[in-house]
Design an enzyme around this catalytic site. Structure first.
Site, PDB file in Angstrom:
ATOM      1  CB  THR A   1      -1.016  -0.451   1.341  1.00  0.00           C
ATOM      2  OG1 THR A   1      -0.175  -0.497   2.172  1.00  0.00           O
ATOM      3  CG2 THR A   1      -2.231  -0.804   1.314  1.00  0.00           C
TER       4      THR A   1
ATOM      5  CB  ALA B   1       4.654  -1.937   8.808  1.00  0.00           C
TER       6      ALA B   1
ATOM      7  CE1 TYR C   1      -6.490  -0.549  11.915  1.00  0.00           C
ATOM      8  CE2 TYR C   1      -7.502   0.922  12.312  1.00  0.00           C
ATOM      9  CZ  TYR C   1      -6.062   0.430  12.091  1.00  0.00           C
ATOM     10  OH  TYR C   1      -5.455   1.702  12.522  1.00  0.00           O
TER      11      TYR C   1
ATOM     12  CG  PHE D   1      -8.917   9.357  17.718  1.00  0.00           C
ATOM     13  CD1 PHE D   1      -8.068   8.976  19.012  1.00  0.00           C
ATOM     14  CD2 PHE D   1     -10.234   9.029  19.106  1.00  0.00           C
ATOM     15  CE1 PHE D   1      -8.231   8.480  20.165  1.00  0.00           C
ATOM     16  CE2 PHE D   1     -10.262   9.141  19.846  1.00  0.00           C
ATOM     17  CZ  PHE D   1      -9.821   8.397  21.161  1.00  0.00           C
TER      18      PHE D   1
ATOM     19  N   GLY E   1     -20.191  -1.831  11.434  1.00  0.00           N
ATOM     20  CA  GLY E   1     -18.162  -1.501  12.007  1.00  0.00           C
ATOM     21  C   GLY E   1     -18.373  -0.087  12.376  1.00  0.00           C
TER      22      GLY E   1
END
Ligand code: UFG
Length: 329
Positions: free
Chosen positions: A35, A74, A141, A169, A284
């Site tokens: 990514t 990472a 996550y 945040f 979620g």
């Protein structure tokens, strides 16, 4: 001092590398470029391309570099993707942390600053959220990152590896000169998606959920500028270098903006109309996330420079205008 930045070619990592270099640190980067973007890493940093789960590769990096401190970015970080493919998150995020700590222990590297997240709190019991509040994630996550915090805690108890967990945040914005910024494919985050609509690359914004128990029914989030966030990592490295104990800090502004307020701020920052429609809730998503951030200010001495969400969006828009196709042009 040589700092190893894992994930240093990613959005937040590349801004941290930039600030570390500006502050006189010697910087080595590990990134698998899944990514991340090579172009995001400043030439003064040494880029080692490889995966954090690859122990032989990490050993080689720690042999070649005189690592004195580690900053670990990472990880995969897309909440909806984690709902669909949780094992991908536990494998890469949580598994990667185990390999990294094993190699740090082997090479006697005793300090790590770690990207944690507001998502470790889940649906908060009180607002603003304090570091001591319960951590009950509502998505894989957040769970993968909470597990990483716990693994670091027990590695401190057993091996004396000290850590700072920085619980971010919502991160937004870009380096003011527009040379680095946010480039995800596919993009899932609110502000860059709004800016893609502003730029005419998408027809309209879909606002996920309008029946939350918030001021206007849309989710409320706490936005922090990526450069302010990057600077907190340098303060955390100093905190550990000074011999302090392991600790966790929220990084936010202590102010909440609803998704509709962000849309309005983006309309002002860009001068564009930005069409938007209401859409169903996204699985979620907690209703409201706002940080109590006085602990980072008091203990780390963190002083965020950006206190205006419109300015944060304007810096992201500057990057978008300079790089309409991200790092590809
Ligand atoms: N949203 C929309 N439309 C979109 C995209 C997002 O309405 O097209 C909404 C989301 O539903 C949410 C808000 O915009 O209400 C912010 O969503 P983001 O995806 O931008 O960010 P999240 O709050 O889901 O997550 C981000 C990071 C996580 C981190 C979390 C902590 O991606 O890594 O902030 O607050 F954990």
């Amino acid at each position: 001092m040589t700092v190893l930045v894992l994930g240093g070619a990613g959005y937040i990592g590349s801004h941290a590398v930039d600030r570390l270099l500006d502050n006189g640190y010697d910087v080595a980067v590990v990134d698998n470029l899944v990514t991340g973007h090579k172009e995001a890493v400043r030439k003064e940093a040494r880029l080692h391309i490889g995966d954090v789960r690859d122990k032989a590769f990490l050993r080689k990096v720690f042999t070649e570099e005189n690592v004195e401190g580690v900053v670990h970015f990472a990880a995969f970080s897309v909440v909806p993707e984690s709902m669909k493919d949780p094992l991908k998150y536990f494998d890469n995020n949580t598994g990667g942390m185990i390999t990294l700590l094993e190699v740090m222990h082997e090479f006697n590297v005793a300090n790590i600053v770690f990207s944690s997240t507001a998502a470790t709190y889940g649906e908060p019991k009180q607002i603003p959220i304090k570091e001591t509040d319960p951590q009950i994630p509502t998505n894989p996550y957040g769970e993968s990152k909470l597990a990483m915090e716990k693994i670091m805690h027990w590695s401190d108890v057993a091996y004396g590896i000290k850590f700072v967990a920085l619980r971010y945040f919502n991160v937004a914005g870009a380096k003011p000169d527009g040379s680095i910024g946010e480039d995800h494919n596919p993009e899932t985050h609110l502000i860059p998606i709004i800016l893609q609509v502003a730029a005419g690359k998408r027809d309209k914004l879909q606002i996920f959920g309008s029946d939350y128990p918030t001021k206007d029914g849309t989710n409320v989030r706490d936005y922090v500028h990526v450069v302010d966030l990057a600077d907190a990592h340098i303060l955390a490295l100093k905190y550990l270098a000074d011999g302090n104990d392991s600790n966790a800090f929220n990084l936010g502004s202590a102010t909440g903006f609803s998704n509709l307020e962000i849309l309005e701020a983006a309309r002002r920052a860009t001068g564009k109309e930005i069409p938007a429609v209401m859409a169903p809730r996204r699985p979620g998503d907690p209703s409201t996330l706002i940080a109590a951030s006085d602990k980072a200010r008091d203990i780390l001495g963190w002083k965020p420079q950006y206190d205006d969400v419109e300015k944060i969006i304007a810096s992201a828009w500057n990057w978008h205008e300079k790089h309409p196709n991200g790092y590809k042009g």
